[in-house]
Design a protein around this motif. Sequence first.
Motif, PDB file in Angstrom:
ATOM      1  N   GLY A  34      42.269  28.881  61.684  1.00 29.17           N
ATOM      2  CA  GLY A  34      43.015  29.088  60.443  1.00 29.17           C
ATOM      3  C   GLY A  34      42.379  28.406  59.241  1.00 29.17           C
ATOM      4  O   GLY A  34      43.067  28.136  58.252  1.00 29.17           O
ATOM      5  N   ASP A  35      41.083  28.171  59.287  1.00 30.81           N
ATOM      6  CA  ASP A  35      40.386  27.562  58.141  1.00 30.81           C
ATOM      7  C   ASP A  35      39.881  28.679  57.227  1.00 30.81           C
ATOM      8  O   ASP A  35      38.989  29.440  57.589  1.00 30.81           O
ATOM      9  N   ASN A  36      40.446  28.772  56.015  1.00 31.68           N
ATOM     10  CA  ASN A  36      40.142  29.882  55.111  1.00 31.68           C
ATOM     11  C   ASN A  36      39.037  29.574  54.098  1.00 31.68           C
ATOM     12  O   ASN A  36      38.861  30.315  53.130  1.00 31.68           O
ATOM     13  N   ALA A  37      38.277  28.488  54.339  1.00 29.31           N
ATOM     14  CA  ALA A  37      37.310  28.034  53.333  1.00 29.31           C
ATOM     15  C   ALA A  37      36.255  29.095  53.011  1.00 29.31           C
ATOM     16  O   ALA A  37      35.661  29.076  51.923  1.00 29.31           O
ATOM     17  N   LEU A  38      36.023  30.030  53.913  1.00 32.71           N
ATOM     18  CA  LEU A  38      35.000  31.052  53.667  1.00 32.71           C
ATOM     19  C   LEU A  38      35.596  32.442  53.455  1.00 32.71           C
ATOM     20  O   LEU A  38      34.883  33.431  53.394  1.00 32.71           O
ATOM     21  N   ILE A  39      36.921  32.509  53.362  1.00 28.95           N
ATOM     22  CA  ILE A  39      37.598  33.811  53.247  1.00 28.95           C
ATOM     23  C   ILE A  39      37.860  34.131  51.779  1.00 28.95           C
ATOM     24  O   ILE A  39      38.878  33.728  51.200  1.00 28.95           O
ATOM     25  N   LEU A  40      36.964  34.854  51.170  1.00 26.72           N
ATOM     26  CA  LEU A  40      37.209  35.322  49.791  1.00 26.72           C
ATOM     27  C   LEU A  40      38.433  36.240  49.843  1.00 26.72           C
ATOM     28  O   LEU A  40      38.410  37.269  50.525  1.00 26.72           O
ATOM     29  N   PRO A  41      39.499  35.881  49.136  1.00 21.81           N
ATOM     30  CA  PRO A  41      40.739  36.667  49.280  1.00 21.81           C
ATOM     31  C   PRO A  41      40.543  38.138  48.902  1.00 21.81           C
ATOM     32  O   PRO A  41      39.777  38.458  47.983  1.00 21.81           O
ATOM     33  N   THR A  42      41.246  38.990  49.584  1.00 20.64           N
ATOM     34  CA  THR A  42      41.153  40.415  49.247  1.00 20.64           C
ATOM     35  C   THR A  42      41.706  40.650  47.847  1.00 20.64           C
ATOM     36  O   THR A  42      41.300  41.594  47.175  1.00 20.64           O
ATOM     37  N   ASP A  43      42.606  39.794  47.398  1.00 17.10           N
ATOM     38  CA  ASP A  43      43.095  39.928  46.026  1.00 17.10           C
ATOM     39  C   ASP A  43      41.964  39.683  45.029  1.00 17.10           C
ATOM     40  O   ASP A  43      41.849  40.387  44.009  1.00 17.10           O
ATOM     41  N   THR A  44      41.122  38.715  45.302  1.00 16.79           N
ATOM     42  CA  THR A  44      39.969  38.462  44.437  1.00 16.79           C
ATOM     43  C   THR A  44      38.992  39.642  44.484  1.00 16.79           C
ATOM     44  O   THR A  44      38.406  40.028  43.454  1.00 16.79           O
ATOM     45  N   GLN A  45      38.814  40.203  45.656  1.00 11.68           N
ATOM     46  CA  GLN A  45      37.946  41.389  45.774  1.00 11.68           C
ATOM     47  C   GLN A  45      38.447  42.502  44.867  1.00 11.68           C
ATOM     48  O   GLN A  45      37.681  43.155  44.163  1.00 11.68           O
ATOM     49  N   LYS A  46      39.743  42.714  44.903  1.00 13.95           N
ATOM     50  CA  LYS A  46      40.350  43.742  44.049  1.00 13.95           C
ATOM     51  C   LYS A  46      40.092  43.447  42.578  1.00 13.95           C
ATOM     52  O   LYS A  46      39.659  44.328  41.814  1.00 13.95           O
ATOM     53  N   ASN A  47      40.339  42.228  42.150  1.00 13.45           N
ATOM     54  CA  ASN A  47      40.118  41.868  40.745  1.00 13.45           C
ATOM     55  C   ASN A  47      38.663  42.103  40.349  1.00 13.45           C
ATOM     56  O   ASN A  47      38.376  42.545  39.223  1.00 13.45           O
ATOM     57  N   THR A  48      37.763  41.792  41.262  1.00 14.09           N
ATOM     58  CA  THR A  48      36.339  41.959  40.990  1.00 14.09           C
ATOM     59  C   THR A  48      36.005  43.431  40.740  1.00 14.09           C
ATOM     60  O   THR A  48      35.216  43.770  39.853  1.00 14.09           O
ATOM     61  N   VAL A  49      36.620  44.304  41.524  1.00 11.24           N
ATOM     62  CA  VAL A  49      36.376  45.741  41.329  1.00 11.24           C
ATOM     63  C   VAL A  49      36.758  46.158  39.909  1.00 11.24           C
ATOM     64  O   VAL A  49      35.986  46.821  39.206  1.00 11.24           O
ATOM     65  N   TYR A  50      37.935  45.726  39.452  1.00 11.19           N
ATOM     66  CA  TYR A  50      38.376  46.116  38.103  1.00 11.19           C
ATOM     67  C   TYR A  50      37.500  45.467  37.033  1.00 11.19           C
ATOM     68  O   TYR A  50      37.141  46.093  36.041  1.00 11.19           O
ATOM     69  N   ALA A  51      37.180  44.176  37.253  1.00  7.07           N
ATOM     70  CA  ALA A  51      36.414  43.461  36.227  1.00  7.07           C
ATOM     71  C   ALA A  51      35.018  44.065  36.068  1.00  7.07           C
ATOM     72  O   ALA A  51      34.520  44.243  34.948  1.00  7.07           O
ATOM     73  N   LEU A  52      34.389  44.398  37.197  1.00  9.90           N
ATOM     74  CA  LEU A  52      33.039  44.964  37.109  1.00  9.90           C
ATOM     75  C   LEU A  52      33.065  46.431  36.659  1.00  9.90           C
ATOM     76  O   LEU A  52      32.072  46.949  36.149  1.00  9.90           O
ATOM     77  N   ALA A  53      34.191  47.082  36.847  1.00 12.08           N
ATOM     78  CA  ALA A  53      34.283  48.500  36.461  1.00 12.08           C
ATOM     79  C   ALA A  53      34.103  48.678  34.957  1.00 12.08           C
ATOM     80  O   ALA A  53      33.536  49.684  34.511  1.00 12.08           O
ATOM     81  N   ARG A  54      34.587  47.723  34.187  1.00 13.03           N
ATOM     82  CA  ARG A  54      34.517  47.887  32.752  1.00 13.03           C
ATOM     83  C   ARG A  54      33.072  48.052  32.290  1.00 13.03           C
ATOM     84  O   ARG A  54      32.750  48.936  31.496  1.00 13.03           O
ATOM     85  N   GLU A  55      32.199  47.219  32.847  1.00  9.96           N
ATOM     86  CA  GLU A  55      30.806  47.298  32.403  1.00  9.96           C
ATOM     87  C   GLU A  55      29.986  48.293  33.220  1.00  9.96           C
ATOM     88  O   GLU A  55      29.127  48.998  32.682  1.00  9.96           O
ATOM     89  N   TYR A  56      30.256  48.380  34.530  1.00 11.97           N
ATOM     90  CA  TYR A  56      29.291  49.046  35.408  1.00 11.97           C
ATOM     91  C   TYR A  56      29.724  50.401  35.961  1.00 11.97           C
ATOM     92  O   TYR A  56      28.904  51.091  36.559  1.00 11.97           O
TER      93      TYR A  56
END
Lengths: 282, 282, 282, 282
Positions: free
Chosen positions: C49-71
């Motif tokens: 249960g150590d999440n230190a390396l688990i990039l949250p799926t919520d962050t993944q989602k935000n990244t998709v939207y943030a990068l969509a604007r430019e790319y």
Amino acid sequence: MPIKLAANAYGKNAVNLSRVLRHAGHHEFRQVSVSVQLTGDFEAAHTVGDNALILPTDTQKNTVYALAREYFTGPIEEFGLVLARHFVARNPQVSKARIEIVEHLYQRMSFDGQAHPHAFVGGGSEKRRAAVELRADGTTTVWAGLKGLLLLKTADSGFVGYPKDEYTVLPETTDRILATECEAEWEYTAADLDFETQYQQIRTNLLRTFAGHQSLSVQHTLYAIGEEILKSNDAVKEVSLVMPNKHHIPFNLEPFGQTNTNEVFVATDAPFGYITGTVVRG
Amino acid sequence: MPIKLAANAYGKNAVNLSRVLRHAGHHEFRQVSVSVQLTGDFEAAHTVGDNALILPTDTQKNTVYALAREYFTGPIEEFGLVLARHFVARNPQVSKARIEIVEHLYQRMSFDGQAHPHAFVGGGSEKRRAAVELRADGTTTVWAGLKGLLLLKTADSGFVGYPKDEYTVLPETTDRILATECEAEWEYTAADLDFETQYQQIRTNLLRTFAGHQSLSVQHTLYAIGEEILKSNDAVKEVSLVMPNKHHIPFNLEPFGQTNTNEVFVATDAPFGYITGTVVRG
Amino acid sequence: MPIKLAANAYGKNAVNLSRVLRHAGHHEFRQVSVSVQLTGDFEAAHTVGDNALILPTDTQKNTVYALAREYFTGPIEEFGLVLARHFVARNPQVSKARIEIVEHLYQRMSFDGQAHPHAFVGGGSEKRRAAVELRADGTTTVWAGLKGLLLLKTADSGFVGYPKDEYTVLPETTDRILATECEAEWEYTAADLDFETQYQQIRTNLLRTFAGHQSLSVQHTLYAIGEEILKSNDAVKEVSLVMPNKHHIPFNLEPFGQTNTNEVFVATDAPFGYITGTVVRG
Amino acid sequence: MPIKLAANAYGKNAVNLSRVLRHAGHHEFRQVSVSVQLTGDFEAAHTVGDNALILPTDTQKNTVYALAREYFTGPIEEFGLVLARHFVARNPQVSKARIEIVEHLYQRMSFDGQAHPHAFVGGGSEKRRAAVELRADGTTTVWAGLKGLLLLKTADSGFVGYPKDEYTVLPETTDRILATECEAEWEYTAADLDFETQYQQIRTNLLRTFAGHQSLSVQHTLYAIGEEILKSNDAVKEVSLVMPNKHHIPFNLEPFGQTNTNEVFVATDAPFGYITGTVVRG
């Protein structure tokens, strides 16, 4: 107080029928889903299980296929009329036959400007549909319409000036995406029209009004569409429209140091605004 | 002839709300989908785009969540009444508020006869539902019901004695599978009932009648269910039932030298018989 | 024997992104659903249960939207590459990022031969799709394809010469409807291609081969399509096709005294033949 | 470079079979959907349209119904083995037969503690499933599993300690709703097990672990379930789990002056976290 049967009806739904019309040099392909619904003197079936007046839904289905060979060659409204007349003429216990037909639209393939004689692409969510009701007294009503028509515009749409209360969060906007999965049904004034020409005109009017309207709300655009159809088509008595608001919400990019100038959106399925209206001649 | 707006309504659909009730020692979990539909003085929004009387569907959604914290603790009929009263009381332009609630049912997990305090299994197709209408004059109607209830019996069902014509192929049978995805809605005579107890009694009556009935047709069983509900529950004014016939067709094993003694069936989705009826007090 | 984690992956699916590109004089509208799937060093999350390396799926989602604007301004393959590179570059624990993008296609409306600047029709079942995999060692694979493409032809299709056994009922035919909901995916030989041009060429080859082929079976046509794509497009390494047989069965009209000369069909959903194949360079 | 066929397979999918077992005094009702997939020497069908080795999918369907009468009386794993053996034994061109069976579960009705002899309720989203592969060399693999199992817990679930970057918005929480639509498949070590007993034990272990686990992430609970199944069932070689995160997001009530103490949630369908893993013996 005694108990009794009130409104009731039955029939076969989802009779999936495909029809090839084999013209010289090319084929036509049509695909429809037909529903038959009979209203009439069916009380004994309900109360004592006497089926003497219950034309089986299996027979209804067979009838659809059998009559399709000869009579399903034109617009669905005409085939619906044929079916309704058959069921009413043959079954004196039927006070009303309602036929609904949904058509799955296929486009002929085309290569280098040449229409292919027998290859097609289907799969659109837009369906053409018609409903016919024939009563035992001979009166007939014909409706036509469409559903699943996904419309979207990226300009000329806003929503302002609405009442605010303690549960208001929505910001006003003069520039939003307007998207809807449009469902339309209109009633004709007669049963002997050129249904094909009517349909294509009305559909074009619908699209053109949606595209060109300066929309102040979904309701505003819904009414404009209905009004335009009635103005342009004398054969239409009234138009009912269902235009769910397929929300496109600007994604909040500010936490990431970006400004979202109405470019990046989340399209949501639920919840959704549900707007309905009927436009009539006054 | 002038053109005008006739029937119209709008609101927010599919407001998906989950609610945890944190009792000492155990939790309750409830999940519903709420729809709000307002009828009223909305003509100016349609004809000239004036939104001054259009309570936004986004605000409607927020209201559902905000009121859920305090008021969604009992049966869905009661929460529906709370919502309808809120919208009518706060919005004089509203002549009628209709609230529909569909509940997704969850079962508490149980191990070795012990109910688990906070773990649940969901996923059934059966949904409990309610509808409430409150008009500006204070009159209220409450409906309750269910949908998606998949019922099936392998005995005590037949279909004989129906009319035959040139499109008849169906053989008569005194032993078939009867299956339906039952949809039921009943109107209550009052708005202050013990809705939970009523619901459970009516649902049990429905199941019991389906199981025990000597069915001569779907219509016959539909009526028997409606009759039993009215006989047993004075608080019910009328019952509407939709019982599509989910056909199970014996597979023809004769080409393979076998006899199919009603053991091996094809369950088909389309086409399907569609049987509807309303049973009332006479 | 100890127990351990083997294959595993996680990410955000169904990131529904709409993008307006505001060109002078007209808008472009794009709508996609993005899925991110990460493979890597995630064992500690599973076992302790150590999440230190688990990039949250919520962050993944935000990244998709943030990068969509430019790319997200060109073909989905290119946006997929941008996303995959972002996740691999930022997250050393990730050994492979897989991005899948499905595009919902919209057609610009057109009236009297004039393209409308900002109104669109969507809703087709055909979806364009791409998948990109980038591994931590820098190797990249790009797939493109489509799904939901409903193809149908009413001539040049038969099925004869198959083995018969005691369970054979199907009659041979040299004239049947061939219909399929085609799913295709091809792997490119490089990650820096003109993906738009490639896609349009391959799709046209697919349609043209389907339409023109003298089909002796679904398998026969499937192979012909794959072969043609490989022959015509050097940038394609291999093609996988899924072509379910959407059966159209001639309705038996003989009990009603009619002959069905391949004109009236029942389109069935279940059961269906399911034919898959991959065509490669030898 | 020549072009050739690589991997390929075909068969009949969605063979919907219902089976009544007529015991003295009561009936059993079973409903399954069977898929047959054959791999083998099918190259000539693809390349030159020679169907001499293509057992028609229609024949495959008939075979399922014909063998069901005698052999579909127990768990689906056993019926899958019967079908796989039939197709491999009769068709030397088949190198591998894969049979997949999904069972739609029906519960016998019960009234006043009495099980009804022939009335059932169906409709759950949970499906039992099995897959069998038999190769021409006689080696066999059997998988069992379930899908559509909607699990939810309102306590003992959190998510903290994950990496943060510029796209992080998600707050850490030690008290959230954990919900998933669980899909599980496990491979057995043998083909002659008591599949019914195995299945029920494994399903109970899955539910019990989900309910009792102190969940630090979906991954953490997924692994705990897989580990428990392997520890408790020697006949299981490995377990694969798919556990999408059906997010329940606390609704923000602060704009309305309320505090949401984890009581009022929005259940969203998209986007969703998608977590997969396989647990094996080391």
